[in-house]
Design an enzyme around this catalytic site. Structure first.
Site, PDB file in Angstrom:
ATOM      1  N   TYR A  79       0.867  -1.170   0.000  1.00  0.00           N
ATOM      2  CA  TYR A  79       0.000   0.000   0.000  1.00  0.00           C
ATOM      3  C   TYR A  79       0.903   1.219   0.000  1.00  0.00           C
ATOM      4  O   TYR A  79       1.319   1.709   1.038  1.00  0.00           O
ATOM      5  CB  TYR A  79      -0.931  -0.029   1.213  1.00  0.00           C
ATOM      6  CG  TYR A  79      -1.842   1.170   1.350  1.00  0.00           C
ATOM      7  CD1 TYR A  79      -2.427   1.766   0.234  1.00  0.00           C
ATOM      8  CD2 TYR A  79      -2.116   1.716   2.597  1.00  0.00           C
ATOM      9  CE1 TYR A  79      -3.253   2.861   0.361  1.00  0.00           C
ATOM     10  CE2 TYR A  79      -2.947   2.805   2.743  1.00  0.00           C
ATOM     11  CZ  TYR A  79      -3.515   3.373   1.616  1.00  0.00           C
ATOM     12  OH  TYR A  79      -4.342   4.472   1.748  1.00  0.00           O
ATOM     13  N   ASP A 120      -1.872  -1.355  -4.196  1.00  0.00           N
ATOM     14  CA  ASP A 120      -2.225   0.017  -4.536  1.00  0.00           C
ATOM     15  C   ASP A 120      -0.942   0.829  -4.602  1.00  0.00           C
ATOM     16  O   ASP A 120      -0.373   1.179  -3.570  1.00  0.00           O
ATOM     17  CB  ASP A 120      -3.188   0.567  -3.474  1.00  0.00           C
ATOM     18  CG  ASP A 120      -3.570   2.021  -3.722  1.00  0.00           C
ATOM     19  OD1 ASP A 120      -3.119   2.601  -4.722  1.00  0.00           O
ATOM     20  OD2 ASP A 120      -4.318   2.568  -2.891  1.00  0.00           O
TER      21      ASP A 120
END
Length: 230
Positions: A79, A120
């Protein structure tokens, strides 16, 4: 077989490992409570878990990366920090984080192994991965320093598996802002990536972004990216 999650927003003791175990998944979760949090779920084995960056690399104060071996593939669920704005300290943190991600991969494995780095990334690799590049001039997610660091990962030996399967496709996105009906208007970014080493890329037979998942009740603002390996 393997599911990678980001932004779980859970502490480790709150992660529903038993629920996933009942579905046949082993789990590795690296969390901190109401912010961040990453996980790997696997039906094909889960070994050699590393939470945060590899030893010897400055650890991150946030729970943003976890790594494990699943079915012989070394997988990192990431992330990447958002960056917020070019003139924000969080942007420099993002660049530093990406540098440490590169160091982590170098320390943890090798380009000749089966490797996947996914999650992400908060980076649109090219202008065609942005609905209107002109609207993002001078903004994060598309700046050259961010893209340069993503290119460093590709130069190390990773391949964008979605782009490999769809070399000529544009206007396929994985994230849409909740505001102003962006999803329905097609105003999105492709910032969720599955990067694989050359041996993984050779095994990749299919990839898609499950846009339908964005249509559900109270959905995430991200859609899952799926790859099939033979």
């Amino acid at each position: 077989d393997v599911l990678c999650m980001q932004e779980t927003k859970l502490a480790d003791d709150a992660f529903p490992a038993l629920t996933f175990q009942s579905l046949g998944y082993e789990t590795a979760h690296h969390g901190q409570g109401q912010w961040n949090g990453v996980a790997i779920l696997s039906r094909v084995g889960l070994d050699d878990v590393v939470a945060n960056f590899a030893p010897g690399i400055e650890p991150d104060p946030d729970a943003r990366i976890v790594t494990a071996t699943c079915g012989g593939v070394r997988i990192s669920s990431c992330y990447v920090p958002n960056g917020r704005a070019i003139d924000d300290p969080h942007y420099e943190y993002k660049l530093s984080w990406l540098d440490r991600l590169h160091a982590h991969i170098q320390a943890d494995t090798s380009p000749g192994a089966d490797v996947i780095v996914t999650g992400d990334f908060n980076i649109a690799p090219e202008d065609r991965d942005v609905y209107d590049p002109k609207k993002f001039i001078g903004a994060t997610h598309v700046s050259q320093p961010e893209r340069d660091r993503l290119q460093t990962l590709l130069d190390w030996g990773l391949v964008d598996l979605f782009r490999q399967q769809h070399p000529d496709v544009s206007s396929v996105y994985s994230w849409w802002d909740y505001r102003a009906g962006d999803f329905h208007q097609g105003r999105g970014l492709r910032i969720d990536l599955v990067l694989g080493s050359a041996t993984v890329a050779e095994r990749c037979t299919w990839s898609t972004v499950d846009r339908n998942a964005r249509k559900g009740q109270s959905p995430s603002d991200h859609a899952p990216v799926i790859v099939d390996l033979d």
